[in-house]
Design a protein around this motif. Structure first.
Motif, PDB file in Angstrom:
ATOM      1  N   LYS A 128       0.823  -1.206   0.000  1.00  0.00           N
ATOM      2  CA  LYS A 128       0.000   0.000   0.000  1.00  0.00           C
ATOM      3  C   LYS A 128       0.858   1.257   0.000  1.00  0.00           C
ATOM      4  O   LYS A 128       0.508   2.263  -0.631  1.00  0.00           O
ATOM      5  CB  LYS A 128      -0.934  -0.005   1.213  1.00  0.00           C
ATOM      6  CG  LYS A 128      -2.110  -0.959   1.095  1.00  0.00           C
ATOM      7  CD  LYS A 128      -3.067  -0.492   0.007  1.00  0.00           C
ATOM      8  CE  LYS A 128      -4.292  -1.362  -0.102  1.00  0.00           C
ATOM      9  NZ  LYS A 128      -5.208  -0.909  -1.172  1.00  0.00           N
ATOM     10  N   LEU A 129       1.974   1.213   0.694  1.00  0.00           N
ATOM     11  CA  LEU A 129       2.902   2.343   0.709  1.00  0.00           C
ATOM     12  C   LEU A 129       3.536   2.529  -0.668  1.00  0.00           C
ATOM     13  O   LEU A 129       3.683   3.653  -1.159  1.00  0.00           O
ATOM     14  CB  LEU A 129       3.979   2.104   1.770  1.00  0.00           C
ATOM     15  CG  LEU A 129       4.944   3.253   2.087  1.00  0.00           C
ATOM     16  CD1 LEU A 129       4.187   4.498   2.538  1.00  0.00           C
ATOM     17  CD2 LEU A 129       5.944   2.834   3.155  1.00  0.00           C
ATOM     18  N   HIS A 130       3.880   1.425  -1.305  1.00  0.00           N
ATOM     19  CA  HIS A 130       4.505   1.461  -2.631  1.00  0.00           C
ATOM     20  C   HIS A 130       3.530   1.930  -3.700  1.00  0.00           C
ATOM     21  O   HIS A 130       3.910   2.659  -4.619  1.00  0.00           O
ATOM     22  CB  HIS A 130       5.010   0.057  -2.990  1.00  0.00           C
ATOM     23  CG  HIS A 130       5.768  -0.020  -4.279  1.00  0.00           C
ATOM     24  ND1 HIS A 130       7.055   0.447  -4.416  1.00  0.00           N
ATOM     25  CD2 HIS A 130       5.422  -0.511  -5.498  1.00  0.00           C
ATOM     26  CE1 HIS A 130       7.470   0.253  -5.662  1.00  0.00           C
ATOM     27  NE2 HIS A 130       6.492  -0.333  -6.345  1.00  0.00           N
ATOM     28  N   GLY A 131       2.260   1.526  -3.573  1.00  0.00           N
ATOM     29  CA  GLY A 131       1.296   1.823  -4.615  1.00  0.00           C
ATOM     30  C   GLY A 131       0.464   3.067  -4.407  1.00  0.00           C
ATOM     31  O   GLY A 131      -0.032   3.651  -5.374  1.00  0.00           O
ATOM     32  N   GLU A 132       0.316   3.486  -3.131  1.00  0.00           N
ATOM     33  CA  GLU A 132      -0.562   4.635  -2.897  1.00  0.00           C
ATOM     34  C   GLU A 132      -0.168   5.478  -1.680  1.00  0.00           C
ATOM     35  O   GLU A 132      -0.961   6.295  -1.199  1.00  0.00           O
ATOM     36  CB  GLU A 132      -2.012   4.174  -2.756  1.00  0.00           C
ATOM     37  CG  GLU A 132      -2.244   3.164  -1.648  1.00  0.00           C
ATOM     38  CD  GLU A 132      -3.656   2.600  -1.611  1.00  0.00           C
ATOM     39  OE1 GLU A 132      -4.282   2.665  -0.542  1.00  0.00           O
ATOM     40  OE2 GLU A 132      -4.125   2.097  -2.655  1.00  0.00           O
ATOM     41  N   LEU A 133       1.048   5.259  -1.168  1.00  0.00           N
ATOM     42  CA  LEU A 133       1.555   6.060  -0.036  1.00  0.00           C
ATOM     43  C   LEU A 133       0.605   6.014   1.166  1.00  0.00           C
ATOM     44  O   LEU A 133       0.555   6.949   1.962  1.00  0.00           O
ATOM     45  CB  LEU A 133       1.763   7.519  -0.459  1.00  0.00           C
ATOM     46  CG  LEU A 133       2.740   7.770  -1.616  1.00  0.00           C
ATOM     47  CD1 LEU A 133       2.701   9.239  -2.025  1.00  0.00           C
ATOM     48  CD2 LEU A 133       4.159   7.367  -1.220  1.00  0.00           C
ATOM     49  N   LYS A 137      -7.048   6.907  -2.910  1.00  0.00           N
ATOM     50  CA  LYS A 137      -7.127   7.412  -4.285  1.00  0.00           C
ATOM     51  C   LYS A 137      -6.177   8.581  -4.517  1.00  0.00           C
ATOM     52  O   LYS A 137      -5.569   8.706  -5.590  1.00  0.00           O
ATOM     53  CB  LYS A 137      -8.562   7.839  -4.604  1.00  0.00           C
ATOM     54  CG  LYS A 137      -9.553   6.689  -4.753  1.00  0.00           C
ATOM     55  CD  LYS A 137      -9.257   5.890  -6.015  1.00  0.00           C
ATOM     56  CE  LYS A 137     -10.281   4.778  -6.224  1.00  0.00           C
ATOM     57  NZ  LYS A 137      -9.992   3.987  -7.452  1.00  0.00           N
ATOM     58  N   ILE A 138      -6.059   9.466  -3.517  1.00  0.00           N
ATOM     59  CA  ILE A 138      -5.144  10.607  -3.660  1.00  0.00           C
ATOM     60  C   ILE A 138      -3.712  10.103  -3.746  1.00  0.00           C
ATOM     61  O   ILE A 138      -2.912  10.577  -4.562  1.00  0.00           O
ATOM     62  CB  ILE A 138      -5.310  11.586  -2.475  1.00  0.00           C
ATOM     63  CG1 ILE A 138      -6.700  12.224  -2.509  1.00  0.00           C
ATOM     64  CG2 ILE A 138      -4.226  12.672  -2.512  1.00  0.00           C
ATOM     65  CD1 ILE A 138      -7.019  13.080  -1.314  1.00  0.00           C
ATOM     66  N   GLY A 139      -3.391   9.115  -2.913  1.00  0.00           N
ATOM     67  CA  GLY A 139      -2.039   8.546  -2.930  1.00  0.00           C
ATOM     68  C   GLY A 139      -1.686   7.906  -4.250  1.00  0.00           C
ATOM     69  O   GLY A 139      -0.558   8.057  -4.738  1.00  0.00           O
ATOM     70  N   THR A 140      -2.655   7.194  -4.858  1.00  0.00           N
ATOM     71  CA  THR A 140      -2.379   6.561  -6.152  1.00  0.00           C
ATOM     72  C   THR A 140      -2.106   7.607  -7.234  1.00  0.00           C
ATOM     73  O   THR A 140      -1.272   7.401  -8.118  1.00  0.00           O
ATOM     74  CB  THR A 140      -3.551   5.667  -6.603  1.00  0.00           C
ATOM     75  OG1 THR A 140      -4.750   6.448  -6.680  1.00  0.00           O
ATOM     76  CG2 THR A 140      -3.771   4.528  -5.652  1.00  0.00           C
ATOM     77  N   LYS A 141      -2.823   8.734  -7.150  1.00  0.00           N
ATOM     78  CA  LYS A 141      -2.602   9.822  -8.126  1.00  0.00           C
ATOM     79  C   LYS A 141      -1.201  10.421  -7.963  1.00  0.00           C
ATOM     80  O   LYS A 141      -0.530  10.753  -8.952  1.00  0.00           O
ATOM     81  CB  LYS A 141      -3.654  10.925  -7.957  1.00  0.00           C
ATOM     82  CG  LYS A 141      -5.091  10.496  -8.176  1.00  0.00           C
ATOM     83  CD  LYS A 141      -5.379  10.070  -9.588  1.00  0.00           C
ATOM     84  CE  LYS A 141      -6.881   9.914  -9.831  1.00  0.00           C
ATOM     85  NZ  LYS A 141      -7.533   8.952  -8.928  1.00  0.00           N
ATOM     86  N   ILE A 142      -0.757  10.562  -6.708  1.00  0.00           N
ATOM     87  CA  ILE A 142       0.587  11.102  -6.458  1.00  0.00           C
ATOM     88  C   ILE A 142       1.643  10.151  -6.999  1.00  0.00           C
ATOM     89  O   ILE A 142       2.596  10.577  -7.660  1.00  0.00           O
ATOM     90  CB  ILE A 142       0.806  11.355  -4.945  1.00  0.00           C
ATOM     91  CG1 ILE A 142      -0.122  12.471  -4.451  1.00  0.00           C
ATOM     92  CG2 ILE A 142       2.267  11.724  -4.663  1.00  0.00           C
ATOM     93  CD1 ILE A 142      -0.119  12.664  -2.945  1.00  0.00           C
ATOM     94  N   ILE A 143       1.463   8.858  -6.747  1.00  0.00           N
ATOM     95  CA  ILE A 143       2.413   7.860  -7.253  1.00  0.00           C
ATOM     96  C   ILE A 143       2.442   7.879  -8.775  1.00  0.00           C
ATOM     97  O   ILE A 143       3.514   7.807  -9.402  1.00  0.00           O
ATOM     98  CB  ILE A 143       2.052   6.450  -6.737  1.00  0.00           C
ATOM     99  CG1 ILE A 143       2.345   6.331  -5.239  1.00  0.00           C
ATOM    100  CG2 ILE A 143       2.809   5.377  -7.512  1.00  0.00           C
ATOM    101  CD1 ILE A 143       3.803   6.446  -4.871  1.00  0.00           C
ATOM    102  N   GLU A 144       1.276   8.001  -9.407  1.00  0.00           N
ATOM    103  CA  GLU A 144       1.213   8.062 -10.871  1.00  0.00           C
ATOM    104  C   GLU A 144       1.912   9.315 -11.390  1.00  0.00           C
ATOM    105  O   GLU A 144       2.615   9.267 -12.406  1.00  0.00           O
ATOM    106  CB  GLU A 144      -0.237   8.041 -11.348  1.00  0.00           C
ATOM    107  CG  GLU A 144      -0.369   8.043 -12.861  1.00  0.00           C
ATOM    108  CD  GLU A 144      -1.781   7.780 -13.354  1.00  0.00           C
ATOM    109  OE1 GLU A 144      -1.989   7.802 -14.585  1.00  0.00           O
ATOM    110  OE2 GLU A 144      -2.682   7.550 -12.522  1.00  0.00           O
ATOM    111  N   LEU A 145       1.734  10.423 -10.688  1.00  0.00           N
ATOM    112  CA  LEU A 145       2.405  11.672 -11.071  1.00  0.00           C
ATOM    113  C   LEU A 145       3.921  11.525 -10.986  1.00  0.00           C
ATOM    114  O   LEU A 145       4.644  11.918 -11.915  1.00  0.00           O
ATOM    115  CB  LEU A 145       1.933  12.810 -10.160  1.00  0.00           C
ATOM    116  CG  LEU A 145       2.569  14.194 -10.397  1.00  0.00           C
ATOM    117  CD1 LEU A 145       2.230  14.705 -11.787  1.00  0.00           C
ATOM    118  CD2 LEU A 145       2.114  15.177  -9.328  1.00  0.00           C
TER     119      LEU A 145
END
Length: 411
Positions: A128-133, A137-145
Motif C-alpha cells: 500500500k505504501l509502494h502503490g498509494e503512499l 485514491k489521492i495517494g495513487t494519483k501522487i504515485i502516478e504523477l
C-alpha cells in the motif's frame, strides 16, 4: 552539436522535478526492494496453515472438501487449486486480488486448517505504501504523477549528461579524486545512464496499476480488441442444463487429462448455466491456457491459449511480471539491483546538489530569457502529455503558475 540553451532549460526542469520527486522516489525504490520478498513472506505464513500430516490414506473427495470450505468463508469459494502434494491442505479461494481469501482444507480429515488473505501480513502495508503512499485514491494519483515525471527525468537526464566533452569514457568513469561534488554527480549520472532503459521498462510495468494511465490503457485494449478475448473469463458461455451436475472430483479428473504446466486451478460454476473453468499459472507465459467445460457433461465448450490474448494485454502482463521479478532468479536479482541502484542514484543526486548549493540560494539552473522551446520539444511534450495524462495536467498547471508569476512581476 549540443544545444547549450536547450541543455540549460532541460537541466532546470530536471533539477526542479528531481528535488520535488526525490522523497517519493526513495519511498518507491525502498518499498519496491522490500516487496520483492513478498512471495517468501506469504509462503512462510501459508505454510503454517497449509502443511498437514500425511496420513497415507486416500484423501476425501474434493466435493466434500468444498462443502467444508464453504462453512469457513463469508462468500462461497469461486475456485480451487488442484492439490498435487500429499503434505499440503487443499486451497479454496474466494474473491480476487487484495480481497482474495483462501481457506485450506485437510485432504485427509476434511478439517479447515485456517484461512489466509494478502492483508494478513505486514507486506500488505509495504504494498500500500509502494502503490498509494497509504493515501487511498489521492495517494495513487501522487504515485502516478511521480512515475510519469520519472519518465521525463530519465529522458532529460540522458540528454543533459551525455558526455560530449569527455567522450565515451564518461559512460564508464566515476571520478573519485576530484572532490565530493564531482564524485556524487558521477555516481548519479553514470548509474542513471546504465539503468535508464531498465527503469523505463520497470515504470512500464508499474503504470498499468495506476488509475488514469491504467484506465486509459484498458480502454485502448477494449476498442482495439487487444486484451483478453471476451470468453476468456467464461462470459457468454453456457452449460446445457441437465438434472445431474458433475462432481468437482470428476472435473479434476478431466483437468488432469489436459496435462497443463504449473499450478492448475478450477473456477467453479457461479450458476446453473455457467461453466467450469480450468486455468494454469506458469512461466513462460505462453504456456498458459484457459479451458471452459460444460458443468453437466464435461464437454469442452471453449479453449483459449496464450495466442488468443491480444498483443497489448500480452505486453502488459509481461512487463507487470517483469516488474515483480517473476521470471525466475535472474529477474528477481535484476529488479532488486534496480531498486538498490535507484536508491543509490537518488541519494547521490541529493548529495551532489547539497555540495553544489550555495547558502541562501536554491541554485536552480538559470535559463537565457531569449530561449524559446522548439517545435520538436513541444511535440515530445504533447506526446508525453497524451501518453501520461497526469503529467500533462501537471504541465498545464506549471505553465499557468509560470504565466501568473511573470504577470505579477510586470505589473
Amino acid at each position: 552539436m549540443k544545444n547549450r540553451k536547450l541543455n540549460q532549460w532541460l537541466w532546470k526542469w530536471h533539477f526542479i522535478a528531481g528535488i520535488i520527486s526525490l522523497p517519493f522516489i526513495l519511498v518507491l525504490s525502498i518499498t519496491g526492494a522490500i516487496y520483492l520478498f513478498n512471495p517468501d513472506v506469504e509462503s512462510k505464513e501459508v505454510a503454517k496453515i497449509q502443511d498437514v500430516e500425511n496420513l497415507h490414506k486416500t484423501p476425501i473427495s474434493y466435493q466434500q472438501q468444498w462443502e467444508n470450505a464453504k462453512e469457513k468463508l463469508k462468500k462461497k469459494p469461486s475456485s480451487m487449486v488442484i492439490n498435487t502434494n500429499p503434505d499440503k491442505a487443499t486451497a479454496f479461494i474466494s474473491g480476487r486480488f487484495s480481497h482474495k481469501t483462501t481457506v485450506f482444507v485437510n485432504q485427509y480429515t476434511g478439517e479447515a486448517t485456517g484461512t489466509f488473505s494478502p492483508k494478513d501480513t505486514w507486506m500488505y502495508t509495504v504494498r500500500k505504501l509502494h502503490g498509494e503512499l497509504l493515501g487511498g485514491k489521492i495517494g495513487t494519483k501522487i504515485i502516478e504523477l511521480i512515475a510519469s515525471w520519472m519518465v521525463v527525468l530519465i529522458l532529460t537526464g540522458i540528454y543533459i549528461w551525455w558526455p560530449f566533452s569527455s567522450g565515451i569514457k564518461g559512460v564508464f568513469t566515476i571520478r573519485f579524486k576530484e572532490g565530493k561534488r564531482i564524485l556524487f554527480r558521477d555516481l548519479h549520472a553514470v548509474t542513471g545512464f546504465w539503468m535508464s532503459l531498465l527503469l523505463l521498462l520497470v515504470l512500464a510495468g508499474g503504470l498499468p496499476w495506476t488509475d488514469v494511465f491504467g484506465s486509459n490503457f484498458k480502454w485502448v485494449q477494449k476498442v482495439t480488441n487487444t486484451g483478453f478475448p471476451k470468453t476468456w473469463s467464461g462470459r457468454g458461455l453456457t452449460s446445457e442444463v441437465k438434472e445431474k451436475r458433475m462432481t468437482i472430483e470428476e472435473m479434476v479428473a478431466i483437468a488432469n487429462q489436459q496435462k497443463l504446466q504449473g499450478t492448475v486451478s478450477i473456477g467453479l460454476p457461479k450458476s446453473a448455466k455457467s461453466t467450469f473453468s480450468v486455468s494454469n499459472s506458469t512461466f513462460p507465459l505462453d504456456a498458459q491456457k484457459k479451458l471452459h467445460f460444460d458443468q453437466y457433461s464435461g464437454k469442452l465448450i471453449k479453449e483459449h491459449t496464450w495466442s488468443d490474448v491480444g498483443f497489448l494485454m500480452r505486453g502488459r502482463m509481461w512487463v507487470m511480471a517483469f516488474h515483480q521479478g517473476q521470471f525466475g532468479g535472474w529477474n528477481w536479482w535484476l529488479m532488486f539491483g534496480v531498486a538498490v541502484g535507484l536508491t543509490l542514484m537518488t541519494v547521490a543526486g541529493l548529495f551532489s546538489y547539497l555540495y553544489r548549493k550555495q547558502k541562501g540560494s536554491w541554485c536552480i539552473p538559470k535559463v537565457s530569457s531569449q530561449f524559446k522551446v522548439g517545435k520538436s520539444i513541444l511535440l515530445i511534450l504533447v506526446l508525453l502529455a497524451i501518453l501520461l495524462p497526469v503529467f500533462g495536467v501537471s504541465l498545464i498547471l506549471i505553465l499557468i503558475v509560470e504565466k501568473l508569476f511573470k504577470f505579477k512581476k510586470t505589473h
